[in-house]
Design a protein around this motif. Structure first.
Motif, PDB file in Angstrom:
ATOM      1  N   PRO A  78      85.234  62.708  96.134  1.00 38.18           N
ATOM      2  CA  PRO A  78      86.446  62.966  95.701  1.00 38.18           C
ATOM      3  C   PRO A  78      86.797  63.329  93.928  1.00 38.18           C
ATOM      4  O   PRO A  78      87.617  63.920  93.611  1.00 38.18           O
ATOM      5  CB  PRO A  78      87.368  61.778  95.934  1.00 38.18           C
ATOM      6  CG  PRO A  78      86.466  60.751  95.944  1.00 38.18           C
ATOM      7  CD  PRO A  78      85.243  61.396  96.681  1.00 38.18           C
ATOM      8  N   ALA A  79      85.603  63.010  93.298  1.00 37.63           N
ATOM      9  CA  ALA A  79      85.770  63.344  91.990  1.00 37.63           C
ATOM     10  C   ALA A  79      85.044  64.639  91.534  1.00 37.63           C
ATOM     11  O   ALA A  79      84.349  64.353  90.383  1.00 37.63           O
ATOM     12  CB  ALA A  79      85.070  61.942  91.451  1.00 37.63           C
TER      13      ALA A  79
ATOM     14  N   GLU B 162      82.697  72.233  91.142  1.00 33.75           N
ATOM     15  CA  GLU B 162      84.030  72.107  91.112  1.00 33.75           C
ATOM     16  C   GLU B 162      84.408  71.018  90.063  1.00 33.75           C
ATOM     17  O   GLU B 162      84.091  69.756  89.973  1.00 33.75           O
ATOM     18  CB  GLU B 162      84.395  71.274  92.447  1.00 33.75           C
ATOM     19  CG  GLU B 162      85.840  70.974  92.617  1.00 33.75           C
ATOM     20  CD  GLU B 162      86.803  72.350  92.405  1.00 33.75           C
ATOM     21  OE1 GLU B 162      87.710  71.876  91.303  1.00 33.75           O
ATOM     22  OE2 GLU B 162      86.862  73.258  92.924  1.00 33.75           O
ATOM     23  N   ARG B 163      85.354  71.345  89.298  1.00 30.58           N
ATOM     24  CA  ARG B 163      85.668  70.519  88.040  1.00 30.58           C
ATOM     25  C   ARG B 163      86.928  69.781  88.298  1.00 30.58           C
ATOM     26  O   ARG B 163      87.177  68.634  87.796  1.00 30.58           O
ATOM     27  CB  ARG B 163      86.001  71.456  86.833  1.00 30.58           C
ATOM     28  CG  ARG B 163      84.726  72.232  86.492  1.00 30.58           C
ATOM     29  CD  ARG B 163      85.262  73.370  85.525  1.00 30.58           C
ATOM     30  NE  ARG B 163      85.846  74.337  86.343  1.00 30.58           N
ATOM     31  CZ  ARG B 163      86.385  75.620  85.900  1.00 30.58           C
ATOM     32  NH1 ARG B 163      85.861  75.883  84.875  1.00 30.58           N
ATOM     33  NH2 ARG B 163      86.796  76.377  86.791  1.00 30.58           N
ATOM     34  N   ARG B 164      87.521  69.854  89.438  1.00 24.70           N
ATOM     35  CA  ARG B 164      88.984  69.120  89.742  1.00 24.70           C
ATOM     36  C   ARG B 164      88.447  68.008  90.539  1.00 24.70           C
ATOM     37  O   ARG B 164      87.775  68.082  91.388  1.00 24.70           O
ATOM     38  CB  ARG B 164      90.152  70.131  90.377  1.00 24.70           C
ATOM     39  CG  ARG B 164      90.269  71.126  89.300  1.00 24.70           C
ATOM     40  CD  ARG B 164      91.077  72.252  90.161  1.00 24.70           C
ATOM     41  NE  ARG B 164      90.288  72.784  91.253  1.00 24.70           N
ATOM     42  CZ  ARG B 164      90.805  73.711  91.992  1.00 24.70           C
ATOM     43  NH1 ARG B 164      91.869  74.355  91.977  1.00 24.70           N
ATOM     44  NH2 ARG B 164      89.779  74.381  92.854  1.00 24.70           N
ATOM     45  N   MET B 165      89.373  66.979  90.697  1.00 25.50           N
ATOM     46  CA  MET B 165      89.257  65.864  91.594  1.00 25.50           C
ATOM     47  C   MET B 165      90.266  66.339  92.757  1.00 25.50           C
ATOM     48  O   MET B 165      91.093  67.001  92.776  1.00 25.50           O
ATOM     49  CB  MET B 165      89.775  64.640  91.129  1.00 25.50           C
ATOM     50  CG  MET B 165      88.649  64.148  89.919  1.00 25.50           C
ATOM     51  SD  MET B 165      89.274  62.305  89.365  1.00 25.50           S
ATOM     52  CE  MET B 165      90.502  62.404  88.519  1.00 25.50           C
ATOM     53  N   LEU B 166      89.689  65.494  94.001  1.00 24.77           N
ATOM     54  CA  LEU B 166      90.524  65.804  95.311  1.00 24.77           C
ATOM     55  C   LEU B 166      91.931  65.755  94.981  1.00 24.77           C
ATOM     56  O   LEU B 166      92.787  66.647  95.485  1.00 24.77           O
ATOM     57  CB  LEU B 166      90.314  64.840  96.244  1.00 24.77           C
ATOM     58  CG  LEU B 166      90.621  65.072  97.421  1.00 24.77           C
ATOM     59  CD1 LEU B 166      89.644  64.347  98.644  1.00 24.77           C
ATOM     60  CD2 LEU B 166      91.862  64.041  97.751  1.00 24.77           C
ATOM     61  N   TRP B 167      92.439  64.895  94.185  1.00 28.36           N
ATOM     62  CA  TRP B 167      94.020  64.690  94.125  1.00 28.36           C
ATOM     63  C   TRP B 167      94.591  65.859  93.276  1.00 28.36           C
ATOM     64  O   TRP B 167      95.726  65.980  93.188  1.00 28.36           O
ATOM     65  CB  TRP B 167      94.365  63.257  93.348  1.00 28.36           C
ATOM     66  CG  TRP B 167      93.643  62.243  94.386  1.00 28.36           C
ATOM     67  CD1 TRP B 167      94.312  61.726  95.567  1.00 28.36           C
ATOM     68  CD2 TRP B 167      92.415  61.773  94.176  1.00 28.36           C
ATOM     69  NE1 TRP B 167      93.393  60.911  96.085  1.00 28.36           N
ATOM     70  CE2 TRP B 167      92.352  60.714  95.357  1.00 28.36           C
ATOM     71  CE3 TRP B 167      91.604  61.804  93.167  1.00 28.36           C
ATOM     72  CZ2 TRP B 167      91.104  60.104  95.200  1.00 28.36           C
ATOM     73  CZ3 TRP B 167      90.139  61.022  93.413  1.00 28.36           C
ATOM     74  CH2 TRP B 167      90.138  60.207  94.457  1.00 28.36           C
ATOM     75  N   GLU B 168      93.931  66.677  92.530  1.00 20.39           N
ATOM     76  CA  GLU B 168      94.434  67.781  91.835  1.00 20.39           C
ATOM     77  C   GLU B 168      94.319  68.985  92.730  1.00 20.39           C
ATOM     78  O   GLU B 168      94.984  70.247  92.502  1.00 20.39           O
ATOM     79  CB  GLU B 168      93.432  68.076  90.584  1.00 20.39           C
ATOM     80  CG  GLU B 168      93.519  66.933  89.614  1.00 20.39           C
ATOM     81  CD  GLU B 168      92.553  67.084  88.323  1.00 20.39           C
ATOM     82  OE1 GLU B 168      92.922  67.748  87.665  1.00 20.39           O
ATOM     83  OE2 GLU B 168      91.191  66.697  88.696  1.00 20.39           O
ATOM     84  N   ALA B 169      93.428  69.293  93.790  1.00 21.36           N
ATOM     85  CA  ALA B 169      93.390  70.314  94.459  1.00 21.36           C
ATOM     86  C   ALA B 169      92.978  69.702  95.997  1.00 21.36           C
ATOM     87  O   ALA B 169      91.996  70.262  96.502  1.00 21.36           O
ATOM     88  CB  ALA B 169      92.275  71.067  93.934  1.00 21.36           C
ATOM     89  N   PRO B 170      93.736  69.258  96.652  1.00 18.88           N
ATOM     90  CA  PRO B 170      93.701  68.822  98.077  1.00 18.88           C
ATOM     91  C   PRO B 170      93.542  69.695  99.067  1.00 18.88           C
ATOM     92  O   PRO B 170      92.553  69.578 100.069  1.00 18.88           O
ATOM     93  CB  PRO B 170      95.056  67.895  98.308  1.00 18.88           C
ATOM     94  CG  PRO B 170      96.091  68.223  97.233  1.00 18.88           C
ATOM     95  CD  PRO B 170      95.074  68.722  96.228  1.00 18.88           C
ATOM     96  N   HIS B 171      94.294  70.880  98.874  1.00 18.75           N
ATOM     97  CA  HIS B 171      94.076  71.975  99.845  1.00 18.75           C
ATOM     98  C   HIS B 171      92.486  72.667  99.787  1.00 18.75           C
ATOM     99  O   HIS B 171      91.922  72.854 100.786  1.00 18.75           O
ATOM    100  CB  HIS B 171      94.913  73.161  99.683  1.00 18.75           C
ATOM    101  CG  HIS B 171      95.045  74.172 100.655  1.00 18.75           C
ATOM    102  ND1 HIS B 171      95.243  74.264 101.818  1.00 18.75           N
ATOM    103  CD2 HIS B 171      94.445  75.371 100.321  1.00 18.75           C
ATOM    104  CE1 HIS B 171      94.935  75.366 102.269  1.00 18.75           C
ATOM    105  NE2 HIS B 171      94.195  75.965 101.437  1.00 18.75           N
ATOM    106  N   THR B 172      92.184  72.723  98.500  1.00 16.50           N
ATOM    107  CA  THR B 172      90.750  73.059  98.471  1.00 16.50           C
ATOM    108  C   THR B 172      89.732  72.284  98.816  1.00 16.50           C
ATOM    109  O   THR B 172      88.848  72.974  99.663  1.00 16.50           O
ATOM    110  CB  THR B 172      90.654  73.625  97.010  1.00 16.50           C
ATOM    111  OG1 THR B 172      91.419  74.619  96.267  1.00 16.50           O
ATOM    112  CG2 THR B 172      89.153  73.882  96.603  1.00 16.50           C
ATOM    113  N   TYR B 173      89.842  71.102  98.740  1.00 11.53           N
ATOM    114  CA  TYR B 173      88.739  70.210  99.191  1.00 11.53           C
ATOM    115  C   TYR B 173      88.868  70.115 100.819  1.00 11.53           C
ATOM    116  O   TYR B 173      87.776  70.050 101.394  1.00 11.53           O
ATOM    117  CB  TYR B 173      89.217  68.643  98.805  1.00 11.53           C
ATOM    118  CG  TYR B 173      88.623  68.264  97.363  1.00 11.53           C
ATOM    119  CD1 TYR B 173      87.531  67.315  97.485  1.00 11.53           C
ATOM    120  CD2 TYR B 173      89.087  68.952  96.157  1.00 11.53           C
ATOM    121  CE1 TYR B 173      87.002  66.978  96.047  1.00 11.53           C
ATOM    122  CE2 TYR B 173      88.486  68.653  94.835  1.00 11.53           C
ATOM    123  CZ  TYR B 173      87.553  67.455  94.752  1.00 11.53           C
ATOM    124  OH  TYR B 173      86.852  67.143  93.861  1.00 11.53           O
ATOM    125  N   THR B 174      90.183  70.251 101.356  1.00 10.92           N
ATOM    126  CA  THR B 174      90.208  70.190 102.711  1.00 10.92           C
ATOM    127  C   THR B 174      89.885  71.404 103.241  1.00 10.92           C
ATOM    128  O   THR B 174      88.920  71.568 104.338  1.00 10.92           O
ATOM    129  CB  THR B 174      91.625  70.095 103.134  1.00 10.92           C
ATOM    130  OG1 THR B 174      92.194  68.879 102.479  1.00 10.92           O
ATOM    131  CG2 THR B 174      91.615  70.040 104.643  1.00 10.92           C
TER     132      THR B 174
END
Length: 868
Positions: A752-753, A758-770
């Motif tokens: 998630p970090a 990927e520079r963002r964390m999961l909570w900044e880009a949840p749709h992308t992570y998923t």
């Protein structure tokens, strides 16, 4: 060492494809199938009939692997028995007369891999031998010494089953010191360059954990082995006072407490962090060492107190030791590389700590910054003292500093001042000149300080320019090293010129490396050496101050690499002699036909690719193929184009490796297609699936146009981030008949970090992570998938649970998949037994699902018309 060159030149092709109907042979349309897939967009022109859609009602039976270890075909087994080493004269002694040639192996055995190993804070330690895991399993098993005056090779034998590391030449080049990793422990050894005889230097158990590693493996100076002016040796030993290893208590003394930090910190997901106080105690036990001085026939002389030494560097006068030590408190949140540190100076004679130059707290995340305005502490090669860079209090200027005994920074001397950020500084061997690479607002330049003058001003040699365009790079300062690894700038005999060495990148992917002489007076340059357009010719070593004679590596697509003597005559130069006469250990594989080509993706980006054809390829055939990819991220199309120029070399010889992507496929009737897969965008991963599928679609179309691959019989494979791409392709596209994915991460909620670029964390880009996680699209995978994973994978984010969770999901969904978990392996399989089994499994999987798939019955002519 042997030497020959592969005889068959590869062919070349360049294809710029649009999506017009006339370019493709007739195919069954699967628009409905594509329309239902997330991330797939309609493309103009006909859509390829690809992947697991059965033709003519034919469905392949499900393949059932056999239990136990398997062996691949005998010819594949034989490849693993060959010696892949060859001589490269790129590691000279300080005199330039002798060269170290390490003999390496990439492979190990299950027996060696399976011995007890501690994995602590991302460090893998063999506790019974006080050294790193990789120094105990594979690496340098012997070496040779080449004499340039004699034109001879001399073999240096090591004990059976031993490895070596941390090679350091004596100042006169007559001896070379190194660490020998015996089965029981590690010793300090020395070899005669004149006779090749080698043996231990005194008695003492070497601590080869924190301060050793990839550096000193024959390519970079050691961080833990130094020559003194008296020809004795300093290194790190297991402290004689060390007690037995700490034992884990039967009952924990307290609960393990994890406390969040005062501020947010983006810390990547590491697999082997310290878990508790006992882990921390073990880490200190197996990384604490003591400096010792060795002489032949004498007991080692201990210097100072034990500490967790990360590096030691002896001053040129031999009186002082610059050291970096890791110190408690050790962190449970990050790897050992981010633990607290101090940079100190010790007296060599009695080990007294004279000064602390820098202190660093634990680095809590990828974006943590250093607060100390001082950096880059190192000895100057002329012996005048310690160099470092000091940022002014206002932050506008940076100063070159000189620090002498007693090493109190309050009394340091300002040598020169730059109004721009200093990225790197190189002194000449006499300490009369400093060449500094400076930067401002994304541009870089080179300035010269004449240190023989009081308060020297920065004389501009290279004006500030953007470094974005690789074809306009002007080169970096050409340097050499002392016996103890101190870097210095090579100057002409009159001291009026330095030299710049550049890669010579070209838009046609045929780089021409160069050396320029640059005047220290006015910055004017003169080209002294430049590689040709039809070979890759790289300067390795200058044999004189005027760069009249060079050792140059020369290779091409057809010519195996060799080291040549090159001499300059006026404004011209010529290759005088092949010094190494190397032989290609895999001539039948490297002689395979290779086609470099490009294709245009739907967004207009021109992308590069290569296809290698089977060793028995017959002109006009269409053969099954494996696409092997590894996506890379760029914020703009121009970024990819620049990266392609840097990374692709159409003049380089194509070496064979046993690991990961390999030409071994070519011996079994498969082509190997290696297309670039650029992921492009300001937040590039927001378009990851679309970029990935679009690039692969265009790559398959372009490959089909070459008329060498049967696109009805293609599979996809990848390792690590390439495995992640493989499973995503199988989940979101219908292109492939089977897949191979190794050591991948498939569920981004477990990293998630941030991950990869990927520079963002999961909570900044949840749709992308998923959207990027193929785990959440496992129900869409209709293609047979083979996965492999090392049971002790030590890579950030790719621990074995990633594959275990995916095979569990695919099992629940009734998909056709298999997972091979290989014992004792980290992120790259090393055991011979595991590698042979892996190749056996790969081939039987693809032979069943790819070779066994229905083949195209007709071929196309150049105009796209069918022929019987």
């Amino acid at each position: 060492m042997s030497s020959a060159t592969p005889p068959c030149p590869p062919s070349h092709a360049r294809s710029h494809l649009s999506h017009s109907p006339g370019q493709m042979r007739p195919a069954i349309l699967i628009w409905l199938f594509l329309a239902l897939l997330p991330g797939i967009h309609f493309l103009s022109g006909p859509v390829l009939s690809l992947g697991p859609v059965p033709l003519h009602g034919q469905v392949l039976e499900r393949f059932t692997p056999e239990e136990g270890y398997a062996l691949p075909p005998s010819e594949v087994q034989e490849f693993f028995q060959r010696d892949a080493n060859f001589a490269a004269l790129d590691h000279p002694d300080p005199t330039g007369e002798r060269f170290l040639i390490p003999l390496r192996t990439e492979l190990s055995t299950l027996e060696r891999m399976g011995e007890p190993t501690l994995r602590l804070a991302e460090m893998e330690i063999r506790p019974e031998r006080d050294r790193l895991w990789h120094l105990d399993t594979y690496g340098i098993y012997g070496f040779r010494i080449y004499s340039l005056p004699e034109r001879t090779f001399r073999d240096v034998a090591l004990p059976e089953e031993a490895f070596a590391s941390d090679f350091m030449w004596a100042p006169d080049g007559r001896q070379i010191a190194f660490l020998t990793h015996l089965r029981s422990h590690t010793q300090l050894w020395m070899a005669s360059a004149e006779t090749g005889e080698a043996g231990p230097v005194g008695e003492g158990r070497i601590m080869a954990t924190m301060a050793t590693g990839a550096g000193g493996q024959g390519s970079r100076p050691s961080n833990m082995l130094q020559w003194t002016p008296e020809a004795s040796l300093l290194t790190l030993v297991v402290p004689p006072s060390r007690d037995v290893p700490p034992q884990r208590p039967a009952v924990p003394p307290a609960p393990v407490i994890r406390r969040s930090l005062d501020e947010s910190a983006q810390i990547r997901t590491f697999p082997y962090l310290l878990e508790d106080e006992h882990d921390a105690a073990l880490f200190q036990h197996y990384t604490t060492s003591q400096i010792a001085e060795f002489e032949n026939g004498a007991e080692p002389r201990l210097i100072g107190s034990p500490a967790m030494y990360e590096s030691v560097s002896l001053s040129p006068d031999g009186n002082y030791i610059l050291a970096t030590v890791v110190e408690p408190p050790l962190s449970y949140l990050t790897s050992w590389r981010s633990f607290p540190r101090r940079v100190i100076v010790l007296d060599r004679q009695d080990g007294t700590e004279l000064a602390t130059l820098q202190e660093q707290d634990v680095r809590k995340g990828r974006d943590s910054e250093e607060d100390d305005p001082r950096r880059d502490f190192r000895w100057r090669p002329d012996g005048s003292g310690l160099h470092y860079i000091q940022k002014s209090e206002e932050g506008s200027d940076e100063h070159l500093m000189l620090l002498t005994a007693p090493f109190d920074t309050a009394g340091a001397q300002t040598v020169a001042t730059s109004h721009r950020t200093i990225q790197n500084v190189v002194y000449d061997s006499a300490g009369e000149h400093a060449l500094a690479q400076v930067a401002e607002e994304g541009r870089e330049g080179l300035v010269h300080f004449d240190l023989t003058r009081p308060d020297p001003e920065a004389r501009v040699l290279l004006e500030l320019e953007s470094q974005d365009d690789p074809t306009s790079l002007r080169g970096e300062v050409f340097t050499q090293r002392t016996g103890n690894g101190l870097e210095y700038a090579l100057l002409s005999e009159d001291g009026g010129q330095a030299y710049l060495q550049g890669p010579g990148f070209r838009e046609d992917f045929r780089p021409q490396p160069f050396i320029d002489a640059v005047s220290l007076e006015d910055g004017s340059t003169q080209r002294l050496f430049q590689g040709s357009t039809d070979a890759w010719e790289r300067p390795l070593v200058a044999l004189d101050a005027g760069v009249e004679r060079l050792i140059v590596s020369r290779e091409s697509k057809e010519d195996f690499p060799d080291s040549f003597l090159w001499e300059r005559n006026g404004s011209h130069g010529s290759f005088v002699e092949n010094l190494t006469q190397n032989e290609d250990p895999f001539p039948e594989l490297t002689a395979a036909q290779r086609i470099d080509y490009s294709f245009t993706r739907r967004d207009g980006l021109e992308v590069q690719a290569r296809v290698s054809l089977p060793t028995d390829y017959v002109e006009g055939e269409r053969v099954p193929a494996i696409f092997w990819t590894y996506p890379r991220e760029y914020t703009s199309p121009e970024g990819y184009e620049r990266a392609a120029i840097r990374s692709r070399n159409h003049n380089a010889f194509h070496h064979v490796t046993w690991l990961r992507w390999s030409d071994i496929w070519l011996s079994q009737g498969y082509a190997v297609v290696h297309p670039d897969v650029p992921i492009v965008g300001e937040n590039y991963n927001d378009t990851y699936i679309a970029n990935l599928s679009d690039a692969m679609y265009a790559a398959i179309r372009a490959t089909d146009e070459l008329q060498v691959v049967d696109i009805q019989r293609i599979g996809h494979g990848g390792h690590s981030y390439g495995a992640f791409a493989t499973v995503n392709l199988l989940a979101h596209t219908p292109y492939f008949q089977a897949g191979i994915a190794g050591h991948g991460a498939y569920n981004r909620s477990l990293t998630p970090a941030g991950f990869q670029a990927e520079r963002r964390m999961l909570w900044e880009a949840p749709h992308t992570y998923t959207a990027m996680s193929p785990f959440f699209y496992a129900h869409q995978i209709e293609t047979p998938l083979l996965m492999y994973h090392g049971a002790d994978d030590n890579n950030t984010g790719t621990w074995p649970m990633q594959s275990e969770r995916l095979i569990h999901a695919l099992t629940n969904l009734g998909k056709d998949a298999v997972l091979y978990m290989y014992p004792f392996e980290s992120h790259t399989p090393r055991a011979l037994e595991n590698n042979l089994d892996m190749w056996a499994r790969w081939l039987e999987w693809f032979d069943h699902y790819v070779k066994g798939a229905p083949s195209t019955a007709v071929a196309d002519d150049a105009d796209g018309n069918e022929e019987g």
